[in-house]
Design a protein around this motif. Sequence first.
Motif, short mmCIF file in Angstrom:
data_model
loop_
_atom_site.label_atom_id
_atom_site.label_comp_id
_atom_site.label_asym_id
_atom_site.label_seq_id
_atom_site.Cartn_x
_atom_site.Cartn_y
_atom_site.Cartn_z
N ARG A 10 -63.18 -12.68 12.96
CA ARG A 10 -62.92 -13.69 12.05
C ARG A 10 -64.41 -13.63 11.17
O ARG A 10 -65.38 -13.59 11.76
N GLY A 11 -64.45 -14.13 10.05
CA GLY A 11 -65.69 -14.24 9.09
C GLY A 11 -65.26 -14.09 7.59
O GLY A 11 -64.04 -14.33 7.37
N MET A 12 -66.23 -13.93 6.89
CA MET A 12 -66.03 -13.84 5.33
C MET A 12 -67.19 -13.33 4.55
O MET A 12 -68.31 -13.24 5.09
N ILE A 13 -66.66 -12.67 3.60
CA ILE A 13 -67.84 -11.77 2.72
C ILE A 13 -67.34 -11.90 1.37
O ILE A 13 -66.26 -11.73 0.85
N ALA A 14 -68.42 -11.85 0.60
CA ALA A 14 -68.04 -11.76 -0.95
C ALA A 14 -68.61 -10.22 -1.38
O ALA A 14 -69.73 -9.86 -1.32
N ILE A 15 -67.57 -9.54 -2.17
CA ILE A 15 -67.76 -8.35 -2.55
C ILE A 15 -67.62 -8.02 -4.21
O ILE A 15 -66.88 -8.90 -4.78
N ASP A 16 -68.26 -7.24 -4.76
CA ASP A 16 -68.33 -7.13 -6.05
C ASP A 16 -67.05 -6.79 -6.45
O ASP A 16 -66.35 -5.62 -5.95
N ALA A 17 -66.12 -7.50 -7.34
CA ALA A 17 -64.86 -7.34 -7.61
C ALA A 17 -64.41 -5.87 -8.34
O ALA A 17 -63.62 -5.07 -8.05
N THR B 77 -59.72 -0.80 6.49
CA THR B 77 -60.37 -1.71 7.59
C THR B 77 -61.81 -1.98 6.66
O THR B 77 -62.38 -1.06 6.08
N ILE B 78 -61.92 -3.37 6.50
CA ILE B 78 -63.13 -3.88 5.99
C ILE B 78 -63.62 -4.60 6.84
O ILE B 78 -63.33 -5.63 7.55
N SER B 79 -65.01 -4.26 7.15
CA SER B 79 -65.86 -5.05 8.25
C SER B 79 -67.21 -5.28 7.46
O SER B 79 -67.88 -4.31 6.61
N SER B 80 -68.10 -6.45 8.13
CA SER B 80 -69.32 -6.84 7.42
C SER B 80 -70.05 -7.21 8.57
O SER B 80 -69.43 -7.83 9.90
N ASP B 81 -71.31 -7.13 8.64
CA ASP B 81 -72.27 -7.75 9.60
C ASP B 81 -72.94 -8.99 9.24
O ASP B 81 -72.82 -9.35 8.13
N ASN B 82 -73.76 -9.47 9.96
CA ASN B 82 -74.68 -10.68 9.43
C ASN B 82 -75.49 -10.51 8.50
O ASN B 82 -75.78 -11.76 7.83
N SER B 83 -75.84 -9.40 8.15
CA SER B 83 -76.77 -9.22 7.00
C SER B 83 -76.05 -8.44 5.57
O SER B 83 -76.70 -8.04 4.68
N CYS B 84 -74.68 -8.68 5.82
CA CYS B 84 -73.71 -8.44 4.68
C CYS B 84 -73.48 -6.97 4.43
O CYS B 84 -72.93 -6.74 3.20
N LYS B 85 -74.00 -6.19 5.49
CA LYS B 85 -73.53 -4.73 5.15
C LYS B 85 -72.22 -4.62 5.44
O LYS B 85 -71.63 -4.97 6.39
N THR B 86 -71.54 -3.96 4.49
CA THR B 86 -70.15 -3.89 4.52
C THR B 86 -69.53 -2.51 4.51
O THR B 86 -70.23 -1.90 3.73
N SER B 87 -68.55 -2.23 5.36
CA SER B 87 -68.08 -0.90 5.19
C SER B 87 -66.59 -0.99 4.83
O SER B 87 -65.80 -2.09 5.35
N ILE B 88 -65.88 -0.13 4.11
CA ILE B 88 -64.52 -0.02 3.96
C ILE B 88 -64.14 1.34 4.01
O ILE B 88 -64.43 2.29 3.80
N VAL B 89 -63.09 1.32 5.10
CA VAL B 89 -62.86 2.52 5.82
C VAL B 89 -61.08 2.75 5.73
O VAL B 89 -60.56 1.80 6.15
N CYS B 90 -60.58 3.82 5.32
CA CYS B 90 -59.32 4.17 5.18
C CYS B 90 -59.30 5.74 5.51
O CYS B 90 -59.68 6.55 4.65
N GLU B 91 -58.39 6.03 6.67
CA GLU B 91 -58.41 7.46 7.13
C GLU B 91 -59.91 8.19 7.25
O GLU B 91 -60.77 7.53 7.84
#
Length: 369
Positions: free
Chosen positions: A64-71, A87-101
């Motif tokens: 669980r969590g939330m993140i704002a990403i440039d639209a 898969t979209i994941s983010s950490d406490n410093s707002c570093k976000t990864s978007i992974v697909c295959e």
Amino acid sequence: MKIICPKQSLLAGVQTVSRAVPSKTTMPTLECILIDATKGIITLTANDMELAIETIVEGEIAERGMIAIDAKFLLEIVRKLPDSDITISSDNSCKTSIVCEKSRFHIIGKPGEDFNRLPEYDRSDSIVIGQYTLKDIVRQTIFSIADNENNKMMTGELLQINGQVLKIVSLDGHRISVRKVILRDYYESHKVVVPGKTLNEVSKILNGDGDSSVMIYFSDKHIAFEFGDTIVVSRLIEGEYFRIDQMFQNDYETKVNINRKEFLDCIDRATLLVKEGDKKPIILSITDDSMELKINSVIGSMKEDLNIEKSGRDMMIGFNPKFLIDALRVIDDERVDIYLLNSKSPCVIKNFEETYMYLILPVNFTTVN
């Protein structure tokens, strides 16, 4: 936060809420889409402070969590990823990864806590309308709103509820469009002015399913539309709307009944001789059983006669052809009635029940043989 969503579900959600992302803003947060997975469902939200859209997307919440990403980045990334789970994941410093295959993106998001959520609105005052009906009446009127901000009221549409009747009105200073529909139930009276942008975006999101409904909620400064998994909340335009009933006169000197499609096709052909931006009127010469349509431009000229049924006196009058086309295209009747007073007064296209009325101002013209 960590979520896993099917691409098509995520893409549809991002496309839906992106309609509320401003094209230009000085507030970076407004350029973002909020992904919220704190409450056991995955919601996407965008908010430009005038229009806000929230929708639920299918997916699994791994953390669980939330993140704002440039639209813009999010939409383009999701659109171009393979048709598989994302898969979209983010950490406490707002570093976000978007992974697909085998594709992997790393971007910096913004704290979800800083995001402007949906405005609160009163849920005690509402009406129900079919999705198809709402989509249709917006389509039949939206073209008449003004496209500039010189008069804010003209950039919106009047929604007026009186008992079982919903009336929607738009105008731009040259024409007025009115549509009325009968609702399933009786409601308290309401009269609000909704931004045209809001109705346009709602109409685009609606699937138009005849069996599905929209809940519309009214409050002092906001209107909310709830349908399916989506909520759209918009500020209202404040102020008194124009008294359009005074603009529709019952007096007329000439009444014309004409085949709608033949009339529309003829005007459409005439505009082939008009360059974009060139304001050349189409001139209607009305006699007992015939209407001559004529247009002259730097390219050439065109004349065509159409059979009509007429009562009243003969008349010659000019109109902006685009305004006639816009109205005729959204009328479903095989034949239409056109009411005219004189060459300087507007024409009114309406049916007997007045479930639709279109008023169009004439234009001056110079007669050329």
